[in-house]
Write a protein that holds these residues in place. Structure first.
Motif, PDB file in Angstrom:
ATOM      1  N   LEU A   1       0.827  -1.201   0.000  1.00  0.00           N
ATOM      2  CA  LEU A   1       0.000   0.000   0.000  1.00  0.00           C
ATOM      3  C   LEU A   1       0.865   1.256   0.000  1.00  0.00           C
ATOM      4  N   LEU A   2       1.928   1.246   0.802  1.00  0.00           N
ATOM      5  CA  LEU A   2       2.849   2.380   0.840  1.00  0.00           C
ATOM      6  C   LEU A   2       3.510   2.573  -0.524  1.00  0.00           C
ATOM      7  N   THR A   3       3.941   1.457  -1.129  1.00  0.00           N
ATOM      8  CA  THR A   3       4.568   1.534  -2.454  1.00  0.00           C
ATOM      9  C   THR A   3       3.591   2.066  -3.488  1.00  0.00           C
ATOM     10  N   ALA A   4       2.340   1.613  -3.423  1.00  0.00           N
ATOM     11  CA  ALA A   4       1.332   2.072  -4.380  1.00  0.00           C
ATOM     12  C   ALA A   4       1.101   3.574  -4.258  1.00  0.00           C
ATOM     13  N   GLN A   5       1.051   4.084  -3.029  1.00  0.00           N
ATOM     14  CA  GLN A   5       0.855   5.519  -2.824  1.00  0.00           C
ATOM     15  C   GLN A   5       2.030   6.325  -3.375  1.00  0.00           C
TER      16      GLN A   5
END
Length: 257
Positions: A112-116
């Motif tokens: 999720l952090l990478t996607a953001q």
């Protein structure tokens, strides 16, 4: 067999599935889309409509003030994405326990952090392309003369601002705190990026101080590449150093719960 493949497919590509979901959610937020993708170009357009800003000036090397504001508008998109859009989203996810629940599934919270980061980085680069296109077509601003140097400066600046945004997330326990801290950092970064006064026109001492900040150095690097020169290695090193420090800090301090 088809059902088996479709059931296991998302598990094999969790990061891709999360990224697609985050893109859909981002596109449903007209406010974020406007401030990141549109506002920098609107600001450049408003400034470009001032006749004196389009006139070439000898003390600016035969360029107009509008030429100086192109890299500023490019950096403004990054500031919006990294400090106004991303931190509240991640902090809300953590507040609501979404990250904690994800840790019990095949999809790791880091996805999720990478996607953001990927999403807001891509939005910043798209906004930069729009600023350059409008500056060229509407006001005759020359395209960057040093494309490789400009691209390198742009990527470093994006990475630096997103690392700063991740650090704000790491230090903020709630979304309200993230918004408050992000707003303070936003105002400081706007000044150092040259939104109110271009870095190139600042007095000597103030200019040297601002050039030690990540966006002050990035503004100078982008301006040098736009003129056709290779960006100063000192400016690139300042941005790279800030990126490394902020990236390490956000990684060390970030908590999923």
């Amino acid at each position: 067999m088809t059902a088996t493949l479709s059931a296991t497919g998302p598990a094999r590509r969790p990061a891709t599935a999360v990224l697609r979901t985050e893109i859909r959610l981002f596109l449903r937020e007209p406010g974020a889309l406007f401030w990141v993708m549109v506002f920098p170009t609107v600001l450049l357009t408003v400034l470009g409509l001032i006749p004196s800003f389009r006139e070439d000036q000898e003390d600016l090397g035969g360029r107009g003030v509008i030429d100086l504001y192109v890299p500023v508008a490019v950096l403004l998109a990054m500031i919006m994405a990294g400090l106004q859009a991303m931190p509240p989203v991640l902090t809300v996810y953590r507040e609501r326990g979404i990250l904690r629940r994800m840790s019990t599934t095949p999809v790791r919270p880091s996805a999720l952090l990478t996607a953001q980061i990927v999403l807001h980085g891509a939005a910043s680069l798209c906004s930069a392309a729009l600023v350059l296109a409008v500056g060229r077509v509407a006001f005759g601003v020359r395209l960057p003369g040093q494309i490789p140097g400009y691209t390198l400066s742009l990527v470093l600046a994006v990475a630096c601002v997103l690392a700063l945004g991740a650090t704000v997330c790491a230090l903020s326990r709630t979304s309200k705190v993230a918004t408050a801290v992000g707003s303070v950092a936003y105002l400081v970064m706007m000044f150092t990026a040259g939104v109110w006064v271009p870095v190139q026109t600042m007095p000597g001492l103030l200019r040297r101080i601002v050039e030690c900040t990540p966006l002050g150095a990035a503004s100078q690097a982008l301006d040098q590449a736009a003129r056709g020169d290779w960006p100063g290695w000192t400016h690139l090193a300042v941005v790279a150093l800030w990126t490394a420090v902020l990236g390490a800090a956000s990684t060390r301090l970030f908590r999923w719960e």
